[in-house]
Design an enzyme around this catalytic site. Sequence first.
Site, PDB file in Angstrom:
ATOM      1  N   GLY A  15       0.806  -1.225   0.000  1.00 53.93           N
ATOM      2  CA  GLY A  15       0.000   0.000   0.000  1.00 53.93           C
ATOM      3  C   GLY A  15       0.836   1.272   0.000  1.00 53.93           C
ATOM      4  N   ASN A  92      -2.865  -7.222   4.903  1.00 57.05           N
ATOM      5  CA  ASN A  92      -2.185  -8.506   4.762  1.00 57.05           C
ATOM      6  C   ASN A  92      -3.162  -9.680   4.796  1.00 57.05           C
ATOM      7  OD1 ASN A  92      -2.361  -7.281   7.287  1.00 57.05           O
ATOM      8  ND2 ASN A  92      -0.946  -8.737   8.204  1.00 57.05           N
ATOM      9  N   GLU A 162      -0.767  -6.502  -7.340  1.00 58.16           N
ATOM     10  CA  GLU A 162       0.490  -5.754  -7.425  1.00 58.16           C
ATOM     11  C   GLU A 162       1.631  -6.725  -7.715  1.00 58.16           C
ATOM     12  OE1 GLU A 162       0.986  -2.416  -7.561  1.00 58.16           O
ATOM     13  OE2 GLU A 162       2.769  -3.451  -8.249  1.00 58.16           O
ATOM     14  N   LYS A 222      -2.309 -13.550 -10.612  1.00 61.96           N
ATOM     15  CA  LYS A 222      -1.333 -13.123  -9.610  1.00 61.96           C
ATOM     16  C   LYS A 222      -0.726 -14.341  -8.903  1.00 61.96           C
ATOM     17  CE  LYS A 222       0.871 -10.981  -6.438  1.00 61.96           C
ATOM     18  NZ  LYS A 222       1.935 -10.030  -6.497  1.00 61.96           N
ATOM     19  N   LEU A 223      -1.593 -15.271  -8.494  1.00 60.51           N
ATOM     20  CA  LEU A 223      -1.094 -16.484  -7.840  1.00 60.51           C
ATOM     21  C   LEU A 223      -0.202 -17.268  -8.807  1.00 60.51           C
ATOM     22  CD1 LEU A 223      -4.218 -17.906  -5.925  1.00 60.51           C
ATOM     23  CD2 LEU A 223      -2.290 -16.625  -5.002  1.00 60.51           C
ATOM     24  N   CYS A 278       5.389 -13.423  -0.024  1.00 61.52           N
ATOM     25  CA  CYS A 278       4.430 -13.873  -1.043  1.00 61.52           C
ATOM     26  C   CYS A 278       4.577 -15.312  -1.522  1.00 61.52           C
ATOM     27  CB  CYS A 278       4.502 -12.952  -2.248  1.00 61.52           C
ATOM     28  SG  CYS A 278       3.721 -11.382  -1.915  1.00 61.52           S
TER      29      CYS A 278
HETATM   30  C1  UDX Z   1       0.992  -8.195   2.146  1.00 60.88           C
HETATM   31  C2  UDX Z   1       1.506  -9.113   1.084  1.00 60.88           C
HETATM   32  O1  UDX Z   1       2.798  -8.732   0.758  1.00 60.88           O
HETATM   33  C3  UDX Z   1       0.661  -9.056  -0.122  1.00 60.88           C
HETATM   34  O2  UDX Z   1       0.963 -10.043  -1.044  1.00 60.88           O
HETATM   35  C4  UDX Z   1      -0.703  -9.319   0.274  1.00 60.88           C
HETATM   36  O3  UDX Z   1      -1.404  -9.430  -0.898  1.00 60.88           O
HETATM   37  C5  UDX Z   1      -1.130  -8.262   1.207  1.00 60.88           C
HETATM   38  O4  UDX Z   1      -0.350  -8.382   2.352  1.00 60.88           O
HETATM   39  P1  UDX Z   1       2.112  -5.953   2.577  1.00 60.88           P
HETATM   40  O5  UDX Z   1       1.818  -4.570   2.184  1.00 60.88           O
HETATM   41  O6  UDX Z   1       3.478  -6.475   2.362  1.00 60.88           O
HETATM   42  O7  UDX Z   1       1.155  -6.866   1.757  1.00 60.88           O
HETATM   43  O8  UDX Z   1       1.618  -6.243   4.071  1.00 60.88           O
HETATM   44  P2  UDX Z   1       1.965  -5.446   5.372  1.00 60.88           P
HETATM   45  O9  UDX Z   1       3.251  -4.739   5.232  1.00 60.88           O
HETATM   46  O10 UDX Z   1       1.727  -6.395   6.488  1.00 60.88           O
HETATM   47  O11 UDX Z   1       0.828  -4.306   5.399  1.00 60.88           O
HETATM   48  C6  UDX Z   1      -0.489  -4.526   5.667  1.00 60.88           C
HETATM   49  C7  UDX Z   1      -0.987  -3.382   6.551  1.00 60.88           C
HETATM   50  O12 UDX Z   1      -2.403  -3.487   6.699  1.00 60.88           O
HETATM   51  C8  UDX Z   1      -0.407  -3.366   7.957  1.00 60.88           C
HETATM   52  O13 UDX Z   1       0.257  -2.146   8.186  1.00 60.88           O
HETATM   53  C9  UDX Z   1      -1.627  -3.546   8.872  1.00 60.88           C
HETATM   54  O14 UDX Z   1      -1.537  -2.804  10.067  1.00 60.88           O
HETATM   55  C10 UDX Z   1      -2.739  -3.036   7.980  1.00 60.88           C
HETATM   56  N1  UDX Z   1      -4.063  -3.545   8.366  1.00 60.88           N
HETATM   57  C11 UDX Z   1      -4.303  -4.854   8.524  1.00 60.88           C
HETATM   58  C12 UDX Z   1      -5.123  -2.640   8.537  1.00 60.88           C
HETATM   59  O15 UDX Z   1      -4.930  -1.439   8.409  1.00 60.88           O
HETATM   60  N2  UDX Z   1      -6.371  -3.126   8.836  1.00 60.88           N
HETATM   61  C13 UDX Z   1      -6.612  -4.445   9.022  1.00 60.88           C
HETATM   62  O16 UDX Z   1      -7.742  -4.826   9.303  1.00 60.88           O
HETATM   63  C14 UDX Z   1      -5.537  -5.340   8.855  1.00 60.88           C
HETATM   64  C1  UDX Z   2       7.738 -11.397  -5.380  1.00 61.57           C
HETATM   65  C2  UDX Z   2       7.415 -11.205  -6.871  1.00 61.57           C
HETATM   66  O1  UDX Z   2       8.645 -11.078  -7.606  1.00 61.57           O
HETATM   67  C3  UDX Z   2       6.550  -9.978  -7.073  1.00 61.57           C
HETATM   68  O2  UDX Z   2       6.173  -9.861  -8.433  1.00 61.57           O
HETATM   69  C4  UDX Z   2       5.322 -10.111  -6.204  1.00 61.57           C
HETATM   70  O3  UDX Z   2       4.528  -8.960  -6.326  1.00 61.57           O
HETATM   71  C5  UDX Z   2       5.696 -10.321  -4.753  1.00 61.57           C
HETATM   72  O4  UDX Z   2       6.545 -11.459  -4.636  1.00 61.57           O
HETATM   73  P1  UDX Z   2       9.428 -10.300  -3.659  1.00 61.57           P
HETATM   74  O5  UDX Z   2       9.001 -11.386  -2.736  1.00 61.57           O
HETATM   75  O6  UDX Z   2       9.438  -8.905  -3.172  1.00 61.57           O
HETATM   76  O7  UDX Z   2       8.512 -10.287  -4.964  1.00 61.57           O
HETATM   77  O8  UDX Z   2      10.924 -10.603  -4.153  1.00 61.57           O
HETATM   78  P2  UDX Z   2      11.581 -11.482  -5.314  1.00 61.57           P
HETATM   79  O9  UDX Z   2      12.592 -10.639  -5.971  1.00 61.57           O
HETATM   80  O10 UDX Z   2      10.595 -12.130  -6.171  1.00 61.57           O
HETATM   81  O11 UDX Z   2      12.383 -12.570  -4.491  1.00 61.57           O
HETATM   82  C6  UDX Z   2      11.732 -13.566  -3.720  1.00 61.57           C
HETATM   83  C7  UDX Z   2      12.754 -14.500  -3.127  1.00 61.57           C
HETATM   84  O12 UDX Z   2      13.339 -15.315  -4.124  1.00 61.57           O
HETATM   85  C8  UDX Z   2      13.915 -13.796  -2.428  1.00 61.57           C
HETATM   86  O13 UDX Z   2      14.226 -14.467  -1.237  1.00 61.57           O
HETATM   87  C9  UDX Z   2      15.040 -13.909  -3.419  1.00 61.57           C
HETATM   88  O14 UDX Z   2      16.301 -13.871  -2.816  1.00 61.57           O
HETATM   89  C10 UDX Z   2      14.744 -15.263  -4.036  1.00 61.57           C
HETATM   90  N1  UDX Z   2      15.311 -15.425  -5.381  1.00 61.57           N
HETATM   91  C11 UDX Z   2      14.866 -14.660  -6.405  1.00 61.57           C
HETATM   92  C12 UDX Z   2      16.284 -16.389  -5.603  1.00 61.57           C
HETATM   93  O15 UDX Z   2      16.701 -17.093  -4.697  1.00 61.57           O
HETATM   94  N2  UDX Z   2      16.776 -16.534  -6.874  1.00 61.57           N
HETATM   95  C13 UDX Z   2      16.356 -15.775  -7.919  1.00 61.57           C
HETATM   96  O16 UDX Z   2      16.850 -15.974  -9.049  1.00 61.57           O
HETATM   97  C14 UDX Z   2      15.367 -14.800  -7.674  1.00 61.57           C
END
Ligand code: UDX
Ligand code: UDX
Length: 464
Positions: A15, A92, A162, A222-223, A278
Site C-alpha cells: 500500500g 495482509n 500488485e 497473480k497467484l 508472497c
Molecule cells: C501483504 C503481502 O505482501 C501481499 O501479497 C498481500 O497481498 C497483502 O499483504 P504488505 O503490504 O506487504 O502486503 O503487508 P503489510 O506490510 O503487512 O501491510 C499490511 C498493513 O495493513 C499493515 O500495516 C496492517 O496494520 C494493515 N491492516 C491490517 C489494517 O490497516 N487493517 C486491518 O484490518 C488489517
Molecule cells: C515477489 C514477486 O517477484 C513480485 O512480483 C510479487 O509482487 C511479490 O513477490 P518479492 O518477494 O518482493 O517479490 O521478491 P523477489 O525478488 O521475487 O524474491 C523472492 C525471493 O526469491 C527472495 O528471497 C530472493 O532472494 C529469491 N530469489 C529470487 C532467488 O533465490 N533466486 C532468484 O533468481 C530470484
Amino acid sequence: MKIKNICCIGAGYVGGPTMAVIAQKCPEIDITVVDINEKRIAAWNDENVDNIPIYEPGLSEIVEEARDRNLFFSTDIDAAIDKADMIFISVNTPTKTYGIGKGMAADLKYIELCARQIARVAKDDKIVVEKSTLPVRTAQALKDILDNTGNGVNYQILSNPEFLAEGTAVDDLMDPDRVLIGGDIDTSEGEEAVQALVDIYAHWVPEDRILTTNVWSSELSKLTANAFLAQRVSSINAMSELCEKTGADVNEVSIAVGMDSRIGSKFLKSSVGFGGSCFQKDILNLVYIAKSFGLNEVADYWEQVIIMNDHQKKRFASNIVKTLYNTVSGKKIAFLGWAFKKDTNDTRESAAIYVADYLLNEQAEIVIYDPKVRAEQIYADLDYLNTRTEEENRKQVKVVNSAYEACEEAHAVALLTEWDEFKELDWKKIYESMLKPAFLFDGRRLLERKTKEKIGFEFYAIGS
Ligand code: UDX
Ligand code: UDX
C-alpha cells in the site's frame, strides 16, 4: 468517471509505495493511506523522511515530494472511506494459523473486516479495488458483504494485483511489465469502473501494458505469476545440489540454460532458498484451492516447489554442521544478512530465520549483522517460531552493527543475504580475526571462490 479521492487501507510494503507513486504521478488526485497501526502511520508522517517505516530505494524522495500535497497518512479510516470514490484494500492476508485450511489457506479475516467497515461507512457509490493477493473468487465474498448492507450504495469490485518486488518497488511501479485490472467487464458499470482505474495508470504506463480481464482471471494470474517465479528458483536450487555432487557449477548451468530465449535468464539464481511474504503463502494458497476442488495432482505438483525450498534451507544449515566436524555446539557462527533479499528491511519468511533456528537447535551461538534489519525484528522472528524461550534466543543470538564485529573470533561465517556491501568487505581482515580453520559458507553465490581460498578460507558455496 473521474476519480478525485482515493483511500488505501493498509500502509504496508504494498500500500505505501503503490500509493506514493500514484500520488506523485496524479497530483490532481487526493490519496489517503490509512492503517490500524498507529505507530506505522506516525512513522509515515515522520518529519524526517528517512524514518518512514519501509525502506525502498527512491521511496523517501517521492514521499517527501507528495506528502501533505496530495498524499496523506492517517488512522482515521472511516473519514478516508467516506471521502473516497475509490478504495484500495491492501491489508495482509497471512496463511491461516488455525482451523480449516490451517497452514495453507489465506486468512481473509482482515479483508472481510475492511469490507464490513466500508459497508458501514459508505454513503455514496464506491469502486473497491483488491490490491492484496487473494484466492480466486474472493471478489465474490467482498461483493456479497457489500451488497447486503441494504443502504442503497452501489459497489464495483476490481482486482488489481500488485507485481512489485521488494527492493525494486519504486522502479517496478514506475515502469511495470504490465498492469492487470480485473473487473465485471460484461456490464457497462463494470466497464466504467475498470476504465476509471485504467485512466489512473495511463498517467504514466503505456496503454498497451494495461491489461483488462475478468475478475477471476486477474485474481488467479497473480497467484500463477508468483508460483511460476518461485518454481524457477526451486528448479535451479534442485540443480544446485546435483551440481555439488557432479562437479558442475550452478552459475554456469544457469547462464547456459538462461541464454535459451525460450527459457530466459531471470530468476535462475541459486540461493539458500526463497523467502518473502508472497511466494510460500501464495503457493500454499494455490495448493489449498486445488485440493478443495479435488485436484490432487495439481496440488502435489505445486507443493513440491515448497518442499524443495525447505530442503534447500535445511541442506545449507546441515552442511555447516557437517563441515564443522559434526558439531556447532558452543561455536560462534557469524551471519551476514537477515533480510529475505538485498535492499529491503523485510524479513518475512527469510531463509536466514530457518537456518538460524536449525543451528540454534544444534546449540550454536549466532552473531548477526544486517545493514537494514533491527535487532528487535530479528528476535521477534526467532521468538515467533516458538522453538525455544525468548530468554534462550537472547542468550544464544547477538545482533551487532558491523560485519567485522560479527565475524570476530567466529568459527564460521554464513552469508545469507546478497547485500552489495558484503562483496566489498576486507575479507583478509575478517579471516585474520576468525578462529582457524576459518569456514565461509556463501548461501547466495555472492563471493568469488578463488580470492577467498587464496586468503585461506575453507570456502563452500551453494551449487559448486
Ligand atoms: C501483504 C503481502 O505482501 C501481499 O501479497 C498481500 O497481498 C497483502 O499483504 P504488505 O503490504 O506487504 O502486503 O503487508 P503489510 O506490510 O503487512 O501491510 C499490511 C498493513 O495493513 C499493515 O500495516 C496492517 O496494520 C494493515 N491492516 C491490517 C489494517 O490497516 N487493517 C486491518 O484490518 C488489517
Ligand atoms: C515477489 C514477486 O517477484 C513480485 O512480483 C510479487 O509482487 C511479490 O513477490 P518479492 O518477494 O518482493 O517479490 O521478491 P523477489 O525478488 O521475487 O524474491 C523472492 C525471493 O526469491 C527472495 O528471497 C530472493 O532472494 C529469491 N530469489 C529470487 C532467488 O533465490 N533466486 C532468484 O533468481 C530470484
